[in-house]
Design a protein around this motif. Structure first.
Motif, PDB file in Angstrom:
ATOM      1  N   LYS B  11       0.847  -1.186   0.000  1.00  0.00           N
ATOM      2  CA  LYS B  11       0.000   0.000   0.000  1.00  0.00           C
ATOM      3  C   LYS B  11       0.879   1.232   0.000  1.00  0.00           C
ATOM      4  O   LYS B  11       1.833   1.325   0.792  1.00  0.00           O
ATOM      5  N   ILE B  12       0.568   2.150  -0.900  1.00  0.00           N
ATOM      6  CA  ILE B  12       1.214   3.452  -0.899  1.00  0.00           C
ATOM      7  C   ILE B  12       0.125   4.473  -0.619  1.00  0.00           C
ATOM      8  O   ILE B  12      -0.921   4.476  -1.278  1.00  0.00           O
ATOM      9  N   THR B  13       0.357   5.326   0.354  1.00  0.00           N
ATOM     10  CA  THR B  13      -0.632   6.334   0.697  1.00  0.00           C
ATOM     11  C   THR B  13       0.061   7.660   0.939  1.00  0.00           C
ATOM     12  O   THR B  13       1.277   7.724   1.108  1.00  0.00           O
ATOM     13  N   ARG B  17      -3.579  10.894   5.095  1.00  0.00           N
ATOM     14  CA  ARG B  17      -4.723  10.048   4.730  1.00  0.00           C
ATOM     15  C   ARG B  17      -4.949   8.973   5.791  1.00  0.00           C
ATOM     16  O   ARG B  17      -4.039   8.542   6.482  1.00  0.00           O
ATOM     17  N   GLN B  18      -6.188   8.538   5.878  1.00  0.00           N
ATOM     18  CA  GLN B  18      -6.520   7.411   6.737  1.00  0.00           C
ATOM     19  C   GLN B  18      -6.369   6.121   5.932  1.00  0.00           C
ATOM     20  O   GLN B  18      -6.775   6.056   4.761  1.00  0.00           O
ATOM     21  N   THR B  77      -6.099   0.674  11.875  1.00  0.00           N
ATOM     22  CA  THR B  77      -6.300   1.922  11.146  1.00  0.00           C
ATOM     23  C   THR B  77      -5.267   2.955  11.540  1.00  0.00           C
ATOM     24  O   THR B  77      -5.030   3.169  12.730  1.00  0.00           O
ATOM     25  N   LEU B  78      -4.652   3.535  10.538  1.00  0.00           N
ATOM     26  CA  LEU B  78      -3.790   4.691  10.739  1.00  0.00           C
ATOM     27  C   LEU B  78      -4.676   5.910  10.489  1.00  0.00           C
ATOM     28  O   LEU B  78      -5.172   6.116   9.371  1.00  0.00           O
ATOM     29  N   GLU B  79      -4.920   6.680  11.522  1.00  0.00           N
ATOM     30  CA  GLU B  79      -5.901   7.746  11.434  1.00  0.00           C
ATOM     31  C   GLU B  79      -5.472   8.857  10.487  1.00  0.00           C
ATOM     32  O   GLU B  79      -6.269   9.368   9.706  1.00  0.00           O
ATOM     33  N   SER B  80      -4.224   9.223  10.535  1.00  0.00           N
ATOM     34  CA  SER B  80      -3.673  10.265   9.677  1.00  0.00           C
ATOM     35  C   SER B  80      -2.211   9.890   9.426  1.00  0.00           C
ATOM     36  O   SER B  80      -1.346  10.203  10.232  1.00  0.00           O
ATOM     37  N   ALA B  81      -1.989   9.192   8.340  1.00  0.00           N
ATOM     38  CA  ALA B  81      -0.687   8.573   8.103  1.00  0.00           C
ATOM     39  C   ALA B  81       0.458   9.587   8.087  1.00  0.00           C
ATOM     40  O   ALA B  81       0.331  10.689   7.529  1.00  0.00           O
ATOM     41  N   THR B  82       1.570   9.203   8.677  1.00  0.00           N
ATOM     42  CA  THR B  82       2.789   9.998   8.659  1.00  0.00           C
ATOM     43  C   THR B  82       3.919   9.170   8.055  1.00  0.00           C
ATOM     44  O   THR B  82       3.848   7.933   8.024  1.00  0.00           O
ATOM     45  N   THR B 109       3.895   2.189   2.530  1.00  0.00           N
ATOM     46  CA  THR B 109       4.744   3.342   2.264  1.00  0.00           C
ATOM     47  C   THR B 109       3.891   4.596   2.338  1.00  0.00           C
ATOM     48  O   THR B 109       2.865   4.686   1.669  1.00  0.00           O
ATOM     49  N   VAL B 110       4.319   5.543   3.152  1.00  0.00           N
ATOM     50  CA  VAL B 110       3.618   6.820   3.272  1.00  0.00           C
ATOM     51  C   VAL B 110       4.486   7.891   2.621  1.00  0.00           C
ATOM     52  O   VAL B 110       5.639   8.092   3.018  1.00  0.00           O
ATOM     53  N   VAL B 111       3.921   8.528   1.599  1.00  0.00           N
ATOM     54  CA  VAL B 111       4.707   9.524   0.848  1.00  0.00           C
ATOM     55  C   VAL B 111       4.207  10.932   1.124  1.00  0.00           C
ATOM     56  O   VAL B 111       3.111  11.132   1.613  1.00  0.00           O
TER      57      VAL B 111
END
Lengths: 113, 111
Positions: B11-13, B17-18, B77-82, B109-111
């Protein structure tokens, strides 16, 4: 806090050589578990040791649990390329319940063919 | 087939984002766990659950939320991805008496 130290962090061996990884806990454990994680994979449970001084074997793998239940070792005889991966120990601190495990950081084993 | 499955595998987010990672087990294990694995840190426990509707924090719970309305599911759940939440996430289950069974993991991966 409670911690489990695992050494060495890395080990390179020639195929056919033996390999040993050690775990030392800061606290007495109710049991200790060993896991193997292949590169890119997930941890896979290998064995659980419960009794003081216990020794268990799985083919070329020998697992020991110390008399004081604070240390453990995994020994691989005559390594093969299929043994490549990271080996983790994880200690349980609650008797009869593996709800809480303290994980070592793992020993990464590389085997040169 | 019996086992434990995680989705998605990758997953790339974007930051902020949640995102929800899914975990489903068919063993009827009471205990379920979420770990993250990062180089140099090994496996770190995020949350665990002893049964449906019972959850508890692990070592690194900040920024994460879990629920367990059914025994077999334990979403994270990641509420607000960092960016610091970029990691490999493993779900695991256990009867509480023996070893853990891990899922195949989600590489986030959080971009």
């Amino acid at each position: 806090g409670q911690q489990v130290m695992q050494i060495p962090q890395y080990q390179h061996v020639q195929e056919g050589e033996d390999f040993t990884t050690y775990c030392n806990s800061s606290t007495t454990l109710s049991n200790i578990q060993w896991y193997k994680q292949r590169p890119g994979g997930h941890p896979v449970f290998l064995i659980q040791l419960v009794k003081s001084g216990e020794v268990k074997k799985q083919k070329r793998l020998t697992f020991q649990f110390g008399e004081a239940k604070k240390n453990s070792s995994l020994h691989i005889t005559a390594t093969q390329t299929t043994d490549v991966g990271t080996y983790f120990c994880a200690g349980a601190v609650e008797a009869g319940n593996n709800r809480k495990l303290i994980w070592g950081l793992g020993t990464s084993l590389a085997v040169n063919p | 087939d019996a086992g434990i499955t995680q989705s998605p595998r990758y997953k790339i987010t974007e930051t902020g984002r949640q995102v929800t990672l899914m975990c489903h087990q068919t063993w009827s294990h009471s205990y379920m766990f979420w770990y993250r694995q990062d180089l140099g840190h090994g496996l770190r426990l995020i949350y665990y659950s002893a049964a449906a509707d019972i959850t508890d924090k692990g070592e690194v719970p900040d920024g994460y939320v879990v629920s367990r309305s059914k025994t077999e599911n334990f979403p994270l759940t990641l509420e607000s991805a960092t960016r610091s939440q970029t990691s490999v996430y493993f779900c695991a289950s256990s009867s509480g008496l023996s070893g853990y069974t891990f899922g195949s993991g989600t590489r986030l991966t959080v971009v």
